[in-house]
Design a protein around this motif. Structure first.
Motif, PDB file in Angstrom:
ATOM      1  N   ALA A 190     -18.833 -46.890 -76.515  1.00 26.49           N
ATOM      2  CA  ALA A 190     -17.986 -47.200 -75.358  1.00 26.49           C
ATOM      3  C   ALA A 190     -18.600 -46.674 -74.060  1.00 26.49           C
ATOM      4  CB  ALA A 190     -16.586 -46.617 -75.561  1.00 26.49           C
ATOM      5  N   THR A 224     -20.109 -49.144 -71.121  1.00 26.57           N
ATOM      6  CA  THR A 224     -19.509 -48.998 -69.785  1.00 26.57           C
ATOM      7  C   THR A 224     -20.600 -48.755 -68.739  1.00 26.57           C
ATOM      8  OG1 THR A 224     -17.451 -48.156 -70.711  1.00 26.57           O
ATOM      9  CG2 THR A 224     -17.889 -47.634 -68.402  1.00 26.57           C
ATOM     10  N   LYS A 230     -22.642 -51.893 -67.909  1.00 26.23           N
ATOM     11  CA  LYS A 230     -21.947 -52.789 -66.968  1.00 26.23           C
ATOM     12  C   LYS A 230     -22.218 -52.385 -65.529  1.00 26.23           C
ATOM     13  CE  LYS A 230     -17.896 -54.064 -69.697  1.00 26.23           C
ATOM     14  NZ  LYS A 230     -16.440 -53.959 -69.754  1.00 26.23           N
ATOM     15  N   GLU A 231     -22.259 -51.072 -65.286  1.00 28.74           N
ATOM     16  CA  GLU A 231     -22.430 -50.565 -63.928  1.00 28.74           C
ATOM     17  C   GLU A 231     -23.885 -50.421 -63.517  1.00 28.74           C
ATOM     18  OE1 GLU A 231     -20.226 -46.972 -63.239  1.00 28.74           O
ATOM     19  OE2 GLU A 231     -18.483 -47.745 -64.308  1.00 28.74           O
ATOM     20  N   SER A 291     -13.613 -38.245 -75.890  1.00 25.22           N
ATOM     21  CA  SER A 291     -13.726 -39.281 -74.854  1.00 25.22           C
ATOM     22  C   SER A 291     -13.189 -38.786 -73.517  1.00 25.22           C
ATOM     23  CB  SER A 291     -12.992 -40.551 -75.280  1.00 25.22           C
ATOM     24  OG  SER A 291     -13.619 -41.120 -76.391  1.00 25.22           O
ATOM     25  N   SER A 300     -15.407 -38.217 -70.121  1.00 26.24           N
ATOM     26  CA  SER A 300     -15.117 -39.143 -69.027  1.00 26.24           C
ATOM     27  C   SER A 300     -15.472 -38.541 -67.670  1.00 26.24           C
ATOM     28  CB  SER A 300     -13.649 -39.573 -69.051  1.00 26.24           C
ATOM     29  OG  SER A 300     -12.794 -38.487 -68.716  1.00 26.24           O
ATOM     30  N   TYR A 341     -15.707 -42.322 -66.014  1.00 30.28           N
ATOM     31  CA  TYR A 341     -14.893 -43.440 -66.466  1.00 30.28           C
ATOM     32  C   TYR A 341     -13.512 -42.900 -66.808  1.00 30.28           C
ATOM     33  CZ  TYR A 341     -15.823 -41.833 -71.251  1.00 30.28           C
ATOM     34  OH  TYR A 341     -15.912 -41.088 -72.399  1.00 30.28           O
ATOM     35  N   ASN A 367     -12.310 -57.468 -70.334  1.00 33.27           N
ATOM     36  CA  ASN A 367     -13.676 -56.928 -70.460  1.00 33.27           C
ATOM     37  C   ASN A 367     -13.748 -55.413 -70.360  1.00 33.27           C
ATOM     38  OD1 ASN A 367     -15.095 -59.250 -71.045  1.00 33.27           O
ATOM     39  ND2 ASN A 367     -15.265 -59.805 -68.888  1.00 33.27           N
ATOM     40  N   ARG A 368     -12.722 -54.751 -70.842  1.00 32.55           N
ATOM     41  CA  ARG A 368     -12.751 -53.297 -70.924  1.00 32.55           C
ATOM     42  C   ARG A 368     -13.039 -52.922 -72.357  1.00 32.55           C
ATOM     43  NH1 ARG A 368      -9.102 -50.523 -66.701  1.00 32.55           N
ATOM     44  NH2 ARG A 368     -10.686 -49.031 -67.201  1.00 32.55           N
ATOM     45  N   LEU A 369     -13.361 -51.679 -72.585  1.00 27.59           N
ATOM     46  CA  LEU A 369     -13.689 -51.211 -73.937  1.00 27.59           C
ATOM     47  C   LEU A 369     -12.547 -50.379 -74.502  1.00 27.59           C
ATOM     48  CD1 LEU A 369     -17.338 -50.401 -73.163  1.00 27.59           C
ATOM     49  CD2 LEU A 369     -16.573 -52.029 -74.861  1.00 27.59           C
TER      50      LEU A 369
END
Length: 171
Positions: A13, A17, A20-21, A51, A55, A60, A77-79
């Motif tokens: 995850a 994430t 994507k960025e 997690s 974060s 995130y 489109n989120r995990l």
């Protein structure tokens, strides 16, 4: 065969994430996974807490959601990382099902039909409760997950279940 599924699911995850960025500049999955295992160990850990702690480092957000919210997150489109607990016998049934039916959707009826032969000396082992973490990657009526067992398990490492109630999933 050890307790690192939390690290695999969380690292997946986090890595996706970051991809994507940051694209190709994202930290590798392997580096994130190894860092998590160094910090949190090989004997299992609380996936949500790991997690949440991580974060801050990777910038995130994390929150617990129900199945409906998890489905919405995936469609946006989120995990979503999921965790379930159960007797080892249930895990054995799940493994047996996906070994024979890798592309099928596991339902409560199908799970209840599976018979597993266990010896007298194995009863204590199979009655112990374990947990497992996976990554929710798709919703299409059923829920589709990426497992950490490798590409030789299930449908090339993926599996499908009818709903979160079947395995009492937490997202």
């Amino acid at each position: 065969n050890n307790g690192t599924c939390y690290a695999f699911a969380s690292a997946t995850a986090i890595h996706l994430t970051l991809v994507k960025e940051l694209g190709d500049d994202a930290i590798s999955f392997e580096d994130i996974k190894e860092d998590l295992i160094r910090k949190y160990g090989v004997n299992g850990n609380k996936t949500y807490e790991v997690s949440k702690n991580e974060s801050k480092k990777y910038d995130y957000s994390v929150r617990e959601v129900n199945e409906t919210e998890a489905r919405i997150a995936i469609k946006n489109n989120r995990l979503c990382v999921a965790r379930f607990e159960g007797k080892r016998l249930t895990f054995e049934k799940i493994n047996s099902f996906f070994k024979k039916n890798p592309k099928d959707v596991l339902t409560e009826e199908k799970l209840n039909e599976i018979k597993v032969q266990i010896g007298k000396n194995e009863e204590e082992y199979y009655n112990k409760v374990d947990g497992h973490a996976v990554v929710l990657i798709g919703v299409n009526g059923h829920l589709r997950f990426l497992n950490s067992y490798g590409s030789n398990w299930g449908d090339n490492g993926f599996f499908r279940i009818a709903n979160s109630f079947l395995l009492k999933l937490y997202f």
